[in-house]
Design a protein around this motif. Sequence first.
Motif, mmCIF file in Angstrom:
data_model
loop_
_atom_site.group_PDB
_atom_site.id
_atom_site.type_symbol
_atom_site.label_atom_id
_atom_site.label_comp_id
_atom_site.label_asym_id
_atom_site.label_seq_id
_atom_site.Cartn_x
_atom_site.Cartn_y
_atom_site.Cartn_z
ATOM 1 N N LEU A 119 49.127 13.686 -17.071
ATOM 2 C CA LEU A 119 49.680 13.490 -15.738
ATOM 3 C C LEU A 119 48.844 14.242 -14.708
ATOM 4 N N ASP A 120 48.929 13.788 -13.485
ATOM 5 C CA ASP A 120 48.217 14.465 -12.411
ATOM 6 C C ASP A 120 48.741 15.892 -12.273
ATOM 7 N N SER A 121 47.825 16.819 -12.032
ATOM 8 C CA SER A 121 48.218 18.232 -11.911
ATOM 9 C C SER A 121 49.159 18.470 -10.739
ATOM 10 N N GLU A 122 49.187 17.540 -9.777
ATOM 11 C CA GLU A 122 50.067 17.706 -8.624
ATOM 12 C C GLU A 122 51.539 17.713 -9.042
ATOM 13 N N VAL A 123 51.878 17.016 -10.129
ATOM 14 C CA VAL A 123 53.260 17.004 -10.598
ATOM 15 C C VAL A 123 53.695 18.414 -10.982
ATOM 16 N N ALA A 124 52.887 19.089 -11.772
ATOM 17 C CA ALA A 124 53.218 20.452 -12.172
ATOM 18 C C ALA A 124 53.252 21.393 -10.969
ATOM 19 N N GLU A 125 52.349 21.196 -10.032
ATOM 20 C CA GLU A 125 52.316 22.056 -8.848
ATOM 21 C C GLU A 125 53.595 21.905 -8.026
ATOM 22 N N ARG A 126 54.087 20.677 -7.902
ATOM 23 C CA ARG A 126 55.324 20.463 -7.156
ATOM 24 C C ARG A 126 56.505 21.136 -7.852
ATOM 25 N N ILE A 127 56.565 21.029 -9.177
ATOM 26 C CA ILE A 127 57.677 21.625 -9.907
ATOM 27 C C ILE A 127 57.604 23.150 -9.847
ATOM 28 N N GLU A 128 56.408 23.707 -9.923
ATOM 29 C CA GLU A 128 56.251 25.166 -9.836
ATOM 30 C C GLU A 128 56.632 25.691 -8.461
ATOM 31 N N ALA A 129 56.567 24.836 -7.442
ATOM 32 C CA ALA A 129 56.847 25.285 -6.076
ATOM 33 C C ALA A 129 58.338 25.505 -5.818
ATOM 34 N N TYR A 130 59.223 24.990 -6.685
ATOM 35 C CA TYR A 130 60.663 25.168 -6.471
ATOM 36 C C TYR A 130 61.075 26.608 -6.779
ATOM 37 N N ARG A 131 62.145 27.012 -6.134
ATOM 38 C CA ARG A 131 62.707 28.339 -6.419
ATOM 39 C C ARG A 131 63.235 28.384 -7.851
ATOM 40 N N PRO A 132 63.118 29.520 -8.533
ATOM 41 C CA PRO A 132 63.549 29.604 -9.942
ATOM 42 C C PRO A 132 64.990 29.162 -10.157
ATOM 43 N N GLY A 133 65.881 29.532 -9.265
ATOM 44 C CA GLY A 133 67.281 29.172 -9.457
ATOM 45 C C GLY A 133 67.586 27.717 -9.157
ATOM 46 N N ALA A 134 66.676 27.015 -8.458
ATOM 47 C CA ALA A 134 66.940 25.633 -8.066
ATOM 48 C C ALA A 134 66.456 24.620 -9.094
ATOM 49 N N LEU A 135 65.634 25.055 -10.028
ATOM 50 C CA LEU A 135 65.041 24.106 -10.982
ATOM 51 C C LEU A 135 66.088 23.604 -11.972
ATOM 52 N N SER A 136 66.130 22.281 -12.132
ATOM 53 C CA SER A 136 67.038 21.659 -13.090
ATOM 54 C C SER A 136 66.350 20.441 -13.682
ATOM 55 N N SER A 138 67.418 17.355 -13.673
ATOM 56 C CA SER A 138 67.475 16.231 -12.726
ATOM 57 C C SER A 138 66.446 16.400 -11.618
ATOM 58 N N LEU A 139 66.231 17.630 -11.175
ATOM 59 C CA LEU A 139 65.245 17.873 -10.131
ATOM 60 C C LEU A 139 63.836 17.573 -10.634
ATOM 61 N N GLU A 216 74.199 14.998 -8.772
ATOM 62 C CA GLU A 216 74.409 14.483 -7.414
ATOM 63 C C GLU A 216 73.630 15.284 -6.373
ATOM 64 N N LYS A 217 73.354 16.559 -6.684
ATOM 65 C CA LYS A 217 72.587 17.360 -5.733
ATOM 66 C C LYS A 217 71.159 16.833 -5.562
ATOM 67 N N CYS A 218 70.666 16.119 -6.565
ATOM 68 C CA CYS A 218 69.308 15.572 -6.508
ATOM 69 C C CYS A 218 69.284 14.138 -5.976
ATOM 70 N N ALA A 219 70.466 13.615 -5.601
ATOM 71 C CA ALA A 219 70.513 12.237 -5.098
ATOM 72 C C ALA A 219 69.711 12.097 -3.804
ATOM 73 N N ILE A 220 69.594 13.174 -3.036
ATOM 74 C CA ILE A 220 68.834 13.111 -1.792
ATOM 75 C C ILE A 220 67.360 12.805 -2.059
ATOM 76 N N TYR A 221 66.836 13.320 -3.188
ATOM 77 C CA TYR A 221 65.450 13.028 -3.552
ATOM 78 C C TYR A 221 65.303 11.565 -3.953
ATOM 79 N N ALA A 222 66.310 11.045 -4.654
ATOM 80 C CA ALA A 222 66.274 9.631 -5.030
ATOM 81 C C ALA A 222 66.377 8.735 -3.802
ATOM 82 N N ARG A 223 67.193 9.115 -2.822
ATOM 83 C CA ARG A 223 67.295 8.334 -1.585
ATOM 84 C C ARG A 223 65.987 8.353 -0.820
ATOM 85 N N ASP A 224 65.341 9.526 -0.795
ATOM 86 C CA ASP A 224 64.041 9.615 -0.131
ATOM 87 C C ASP A 224 63.015 8.717 -0.828
#
Length: 321
Positions: A119-136, A138-139, A216-224
């Motif tokens: 996979l493109d390294s950008e995928v991992a970079e985006r996931i690493e950019a999230y706050r530790p407590g926010a990672l799930s 679904s996210l 459901e908290k990640c539904a906003i990403y799906a809508r985007d």
Amino acid sequence: MWQEICQARGPSGTGGHSRQYSRIKILFEKGEGVTDKIWHDISEDSLEVRQSLIEKLNLSELQRRILIENRWLPQAVEGGDWLLIKAEIPSIERRNVHWQGLTILLSKNKVITLHRDELDSEVAERIEAYRPGALSSSLIAATMIQFTVEQYMPILNSIDDVTDQLEDTMIRDPGKHQLQQLFVYKRQLADLRKVILPLMNMLNGLSNGRYSIFDEKCAIYARDSYDYAWRVHELIDTMRDLLTSALDMYLSVVSNRMNDVMKRLTIVTTIFMPMSFLTGLAGMNFSQLPFHSDVMFWITMALLVVLPILMLVYFIRSKWL
């Protein structure tokens, strides 16, 4: 953050595939991949790997069949403890759209991804950019789907730029290679449209809460992602219309050039018609006709010179030349 993500993949080179398959078996046998890891990324997808997942996970019959058949078009199927998501990452290789299949198995606290190649390294970079407590889980899945949808736009921008160049060159100097390019880009747009429609349907289900496993908290990403996919769909239809207009313009330019050639040939034929008549009439061997006279000979020669000149002057004044 990245320490929470387990990547189950074999080393490149000889024996990498079998060692990677063994690693997956160890993950599930020891419970290592079921309790303490969020993301298990398998970069060498194969039938053996899928069968191993089917044996170890609580999947529905439909999900099992989809995994075995390795269906191509995007879709989402919920069953048991897992949500199965199929996606396709587009890219252009040798004028054809290349699809990198991405299979996501999502549960409440884990996500497993299967794909060929890295996979493109950008995928991992985006996931690493999230706050530790926010990672799930679904996210992570929403982020990967969002990245997948965004890969359409660079392809469309490239086609748009080349289409503008083609329109400029077709007016000046139309050729067969331009026509071939038009058909190549029309085929690429047709391939993209074939995938974007089921992708929009899948994103709509993720964004409106159709699947209970997807947070459901990640539904906003799906809508985007759905809004982005909708704009991509509209842009694909617009560019198809532009390519159709460019094709019509090419045919029109070629037809106009053909008409211009036919007009010039017709003018040449028209100029030689009276000359052919005069030479044919003067060349008849009849003693009754007074063409044995020197005066008639010079009159005929004068007409053969004057008539074409007069016709050319008339054509130029009429703007036919």
